[in-house]
Design a protein around this motif. Structure first.
Motif, PDB file in Angstrom:
ATOM      1  N   LEU A 245      30.349  34.881  23.667  1.00  0.00           N
ATOM      2  CA  LEU A 245      30.476  34.728  22.213  1.00  0.00           C
ATOM      3  C   LEU A 245      31.919  34.397  21.822  1.00  0.00           C
ATOM      4  N   SER A 246      32.897  35.007  22.488  1.00  0.00           N
ATOM      5  CA  SER A 246      34.297  34.846  22.062  1.00  0.00           C
ATOM      6  C   SER A 246      34.898  33.523  22.508  1.00  0.00           C
ATOM      7  N   SER A 247      34.419  32.950  23.611  1.00  0.00           N
ATOM      8  CA  SER A 247      34.995  31.749  24.221  1.00  0.00           C
ATOM      9  C   SER A 247      36.457  31.942  24.636  1.00  0.00           C
ATOM     10  N   ASP A 248      36.928  33.174  24.670  1.00  0.00           N
ATOM     11  CA  ASP A 248      38.331  33.443  24.985  1.00  0.00           C
ATOM     12  C   ASP A 248      38.508  33.533  26.507  1.00  0.00           C
ATOM     13  N   PRO A 249      39.350  32.656  27.088  1.00  0.00           N
ATOM     14  CA  PRO A 249      39.539  32.713  28.543  1.00  0.00           C
ATOM     15  C   PRO A 249      40.010  34.088  29.022  1.00  0.00           C
ATOM     16  N   ALA A 250      40.733  34.811  28.159  1.00  0.00           N
ATOM     17  CA  ALA A 250      41.205  36.144  28.559  1.00  0.00           C
ATOM     18  C   ALA A 250      40.038  37.100  28.785  1.00  0.00           C
ATOM     19  N   ASP A 251      38.931  36.873  28.091  1.00  0.00           N
ATOM     20  CA  ASP A 251      37.754  37.712  28.334  1.00  0.00           C
ATOM     21  C   ASP A 251      37.130  37.399  29.695  1.00  0.00           C
ATOM     22  N   ARG A 252      37.160  36.111  30.072  1.00  0.00           N
ATOM     23  CA  ARG A 252      36.679  35.761  31.420  1.00  0.00           C
ATOM     24  C   ARG A 252      37.579  36.356  32.491  1.00  0.00           C
ATOM     25  N   ALA A 253      38.874  36.470  32.177  1.00  0.00           N
ATOM     26  CA  ALA A 253      39.832  36.981  33.169  1.00  0.00           C
ATOM     27  C   ALA A 253      39.777  38.507  33.279  1.00  0.00           C
ATOM     28  N   ALA A 254      39.219  39.173  32.272  1.00  0.00           N
ATOM     29  CA  ALA A 254      39.274  40.640  32.225  1.00  0.00           C
ATOM     30  C   ALA A 254      38.678  41.305  33.467  1.00  0.00           C
ATOM     31  N   PRO A 255      37.521  40.857  33.981  1.00  0.00           N
ATOM     32  CA  PRO A 255      36.977  41.540  35.166  1.00  0.00           C
ATOM     33  C   PRO A 255      37.917  41.484  36.368  1.00  0.00           C
ATOM     34  N   TYR A 256      38.655  40.388  36.495  1.00  0.00           N
ATOM     35  CA  TYR A 256      39.584  40.269  37.630  1.00  0.00           C
ATOM     36  C   TYR A 256      40.717  41.275  37.511  1.00  0.00           C
ATOM     37  N   ASP A 257      41.217  41.428  36.284  1.00  0.00           N
ATOM     38  CA  ASP A 257      42.300  42.383  36.048  1.00  0.00           C
ATOM     39  C   ASP A 257      41.808  43.800  36.330  1.00  0.00           C
ATOM     40  N   MET A 258      40.599  44.107  35.866  1.00  0.00           N
ATOM     41  CA  MET A 258      40.060  45.451  36.061  1.00  0.00           C
ATOM     42  C   MET A 258      39.851  45.744  37.547  1.00  0.00           C
ATOM     43  N   ILE A 259      39.238  44.797  38.251  1.00  0.00           N
ATOM     44  CA  ILE A 259      38.947  45.036  39.670  1.00  0.00           C
ATOM     45  C   ILE A 259      40.241  45.177  40.463  1.00  0.00           C
ATOM     46  N   ALA A 260      41.234  44.336  40.157  1.00  0.00           N
ATOM     47  CA  ALA A 260      42.505  44.397  40.901  1.00  0.00           C
ATOM     48  C   ALA A 260      43.169  45.761  40.716  1.00  0.00           C
ATOM     49  N   LYS A 261      43.156  46.259  39.491  1.00  0.00           N
ATOM     50  CA  LYS A 261      43.820  47.543  39.238  1.00  0.00           C
ATOM     51  C   LYS A 261      43.024  48.702  39.842  1.00  0.00           C
ATOM     52  N   LEU A 262      41.712  48.653  39.709  1.00  0.00           N
ATOM     53  CA  LEU A 262      40.903  49.723  40.306  1.00  0.00           C
ATOM     54  C   LEU A 262      41.070  49.726  41.827  1.00  0.00           C
ATOM     55  N   ASP A 263      41.053  48.528  42.440  1.00  0.00           N
ATOM     56  CA  ASP A 263      41.206  48.460  43.901  1.00  0.00           C
ATOM     57  C   ASP A 263      42.548  49.026  44.334  1.00  0.00           C
ATOM     58  N   ARG A 264      43.595  48.628  43.611  1.00  0.00           N
ATOM     59  CA  ARG A 264      44.931  49.027  44.031  1.00  0.00           C
ATOM     60  C   ARG A 264      45.123  50.543  43.973  1.00  0.00           C
ATOM     61  N   PHE A 265      44.601  51.153  42.941  1.00  0.00           N
ATOM     62  CA  PHE A 265      44.896  52.579  42.743  1.00  0.00           C
ATOM     63  C   PHE A 265      43.743  53.513  43.119  1.00  0.00           C
ATOM     64  N   HIS A 266      42.524  52.978  43.163  1.00  0.00           N
ATOM     65  CA  HIS A 266      41.360  53.846  43.374  1.00  0.00           C
ATOM     66  C   HIS A 266      40.346  53.251  44.339  1.00  0.00           C
ATOM     67  N   GLY A 267      40.695  52.131  45.008  1.00  0.00           N
ATOM     68  CA  GLY A 267      39.706  51.385  45.780  1.00  0.00           C
ATOM     69  C   GLY A 267      39.366  52.040  47.110  1.00  0.00           C
ATOM     70  N   MET A 268      38.114  51.832  47.523  1.00  0.00           N
ATOM     71  CA  MET A 268      37.611  52.308  48.812  1.00  0.00           C
ATOM     72  C   MET A 268      37.166  51.104  49.639  1.00  0.00           C
TER      73      MET A 268
END
Ligand SMILES: [Zn+2]
Length: 642
Positions: A245-268
């Motif tokens: 709905l938003s067409s905002d590229p930053a919304d498409r990028a959000a999952p990558y940012d979330m996964i990278a941070k979760l992996d770095r600090f909490h990843g298994m």
């Protein structure tokens, strides 16, 4: 007036039932149906006597959680008895929908500080809409569509009076699934207005992660909605859903940012992150809740559809082929609330590491710690099976994750039957057949995992060609009669580094873990609803586990030997392990237990004068007790010990 439209997802899932599991995967769904998931409505009060189905027990999320997984289970197995039970339960919910559109009971949580009965958290409504969409897909029952329409209209009015709070606020985006599905069938703009309203009132996960304060493990005793592991697993898809709905590229990028941070600090190493019950850092003895495993898998299925990045397929297989089966007993009658990557004892004790979870969180049972997982576990395997194949208009068929299966597709108006015969993930060969009813030109996309050292693809009797790992390989041609396509994915041994430099062994989509002898002890023998086959169990080790590995991380193929065993009726069990990894190691006597878990892995390299032994590692998903992250043995200069 309205400026919005919906962006097209990269791939579309097929309607429930178009993709069918075959081979070992069908067998696994049968194990699930014969286990707790297929019987919850017969013995477990929270589903059997749920207020959703006219009883007087639980009235919140458990019945809709169960339906959300039981509906696809019943229709993927095409089992008349299971389908009849699913239909009867849905029927009750449809017939008893309130005049204002509310589904099921008026439940549980009122807005804090407000006693008025109308102030309900809408999470269970959002959850129920997902089940209705699947039911309509599988049956074509128009009443499910009309019920969804009425529920969403009710929510639209409800949110004007009672803005989102608690679970509904943190899981608002789950509502977009049903809203977008209905919009694509009716084109009514109020649905997109409702999506805007949910987004405006919901928790902004993308902004939260951009300034993310959760790099540290959650302090013991602290519990927050934003650190909640299941909320985070669900929220991985929020940005990409909202991007439609938003067409905002930053919304498409959000999952990558979330996964990278979760992996770095909490990843298994299993592809999940810790959370017991809030995100808990990278120690392999912290727990990951089963609800987070199945929600992470579903988020990855959604991300594959929305964004089409093959990396999400690699990750999906990593989660579903390791973390998912490991947290069940092989017969799928019992499960854990929290699984540990290094798990050497499953027992009731109050002194564990968990940030807030209770003393029973890692035992195998009916409802260890809390009953959410008991209901929600049902969606793991069925939704994975339903999303193995996807399509894109007008002329693309895509195999996005691999397991034995078949799909009935329509491409350019031509019925196309496609099959995948394979013992993947336990073997490296995939054999597809593509059979259109009449000749038709289209593209077949095959996901080439990034871990493949070589991917060889042959079409009919043409010479094999190399495909590029980390991409979708495209085969575009006019398909005629039946064409065979084979894909060979070379699986090199990989070594990943975890907490305190510990090493874990991976090959293809599978993680390998030390096979530990298991002593299953039945507990809660007198308790109702804990009688066989649905019982509670502690599991104690009968063999040593404190080994350091003799391994060159730069060239692990020299030190690890893989042996194949037949893929039998229960591949995810210690006895049924279809692959065994042989590796050498020495015991490290100083590495002992602490609070019912293995103590922190000693920092590598470690010295040991204990004898060198051959060790057997089996796929993580086959184990109930295991060491997965090992210390590395100090190498003696000039003397190879093998
Ligand atoms: Zn749960």
């Amino acid at each position: 007036m309205h400026a919005y439209h919906l962006n097209e997802p990269r791939f579309r899932p097929f309607p429930l039932g178009a993709v069918q599991p075959t081979g070992w995967l069908r067998n696994q769904l049968r194990v699930q149906a014969d286990g707790i998931s297929g019987h919850l409505d017969e013995f477990w009060p929270d589903v059997r006597d749920s207020q959703w189905f006219g009883g007087d027990a639980e009235a919140w999320e458990r019945a809709p959680y169960w339906l959300d997984g039981f509906i696809p289970l019943a229709f993927l197995l095409d089992d008349p008895a299971l389908k009849a039970r699913a239909a009867a339960h849905v029927e009750y919910v449809l017939v008893h929908q309130d005049d204002d559109g509310w589904l099921g009971p008026r439940t549980m949580i009122a807005a804090s500080g407000r006693a008025a009965s109308a102030h309900y958290d809408i999470w269970a409504q959002l959850l129920a809409t997902k089940a209705l969409v699947q039911y309509h897909d599988a049956t074509g029952d128009e009443r499910a569509l009309r019920a969804l329409d009425r529920t969403l209209r009710m929510l639209d009015r409800h949110l004007d009076r009672v803005p989102l709070f608690n679970w509904g606020q943190f899981r608002w985006f789950e509502g977009l699934i049903g809203i977008f599905w209905l919009y694509e069938r009716t084109g009514e703009q109020w649905l997109l207005d409702l999506a805007v309203k949910l987004h405006a009132q919901g928790f902004h996960w993308r902004d939260f992660y951009a300034r993310w304060p959760l790099a540290e493990p959650t302090p013991k005793g602290q519990w927050t909605y934003m650190g909640h592991v299941v909320n985070n697993a669900m929220a991985l898809k929020a940005g990409a859903l909202w991007w439609r709905l938003s067409s905002d590229p930053a919304d498409r990028a959000a999952p990558y940012d979330m996964i990278a941070k979760l992996d770095r600090f909490h990843g298994m190493v299993t592809g999940v992150f810790s959370g017991d019950e809030c995100i808990a850092g990278r120690r392999p003895t912290h727990g990951t809740e089963l609800c987070a495993v199945v929600e992470l898998a579903f988020s990855l299925e959604a991300l594959l559809s929305l964004l089409g990045d093959p990396a999400f397929g690699d990750r999906l297989e990593q989660v579903v082929y390791n973390a998912l089966p490991a947290t069940f007993s092989p017969d799928m009658w019992s499960h854990q609330y929290d699984q540990q990557v290094n798990q050497v004892e499953c027992s009731v004790r109050g002194d564990r590491l968990w940030s807030t979870n209770g003393p029973e969180s890692n035992i195998f049972g009916v409802e260890p710690n809390y009953g959410c997982c008991t209901a929600n576990l049902s969606q793991g395997w069925p939704k994975f099976a339903a999303h193995l194949w996807m399509h894109a208009e007008p002329d693309t068929l895509a195999a996005i994750a691999y397991a034995p299966s078949r799909v009935e597709a329509q491409i350019r108006g031509v019925p196309v039957h496609a099959t995948l015969e394979t013992d993947y993930p336990f073997r490296d060969e995939l054999r597809f057949t593509i059979s259109p009813q009449r000749p038709v030109r289209f593209s077949l996309l095959l996901r080439i995992p990034a871990w493949a050292s070589e991917a060889l693809m042959s079409v009919a009797d043409e010479d094999p060609v190399r495909a590029t790992p980390g991409t979708f390989a495209r085969i575009e041609r006019e398909w005629d009669s039946t064409t065979e396509v084979t894909l060979l994915l070379r699986m090199p041994t990989r070594v990943s580094r975890g907490y305190r430099g510990a090493v874990a062994i991976e090959r293809g989509p599978l993680v390998y873990a030390l096979r530990i002898g298991e002593d299953w002890r039945r507990i809660h023998r007198e308790a109702p609803y804990r009688q066989p086959p649905h019982s509670d169990w502690e599991v104690y080790p009968t063999t040593p586990w404190n080994y350091a590995l003799h391994l060159d991380p730069a060239a692990p193929d020299r030190d690890v030997e893989f042996l194949e065993r037949p893929v039998g009726g229960c591949p995810f069990s210690p006895e049924g392990a279809p692959v065994i990894a042989k590796v050498h190691g020495r015991r490290v006597p100083a590495w002992q237990m602490e609070n019912g878990s293995a103590a922190d892995v000693p920092s590598s390299p470690v010295a040991s004068s204990e004898p060198l032994q051959q060790l057997e590692l089996i796929p993580y998903g086959c184990t109930s007790l295991r060491i997965t992250e090992f210390p590395l043995l100090q190498r003696v200069r000039g003397r190879r010990t093998d």
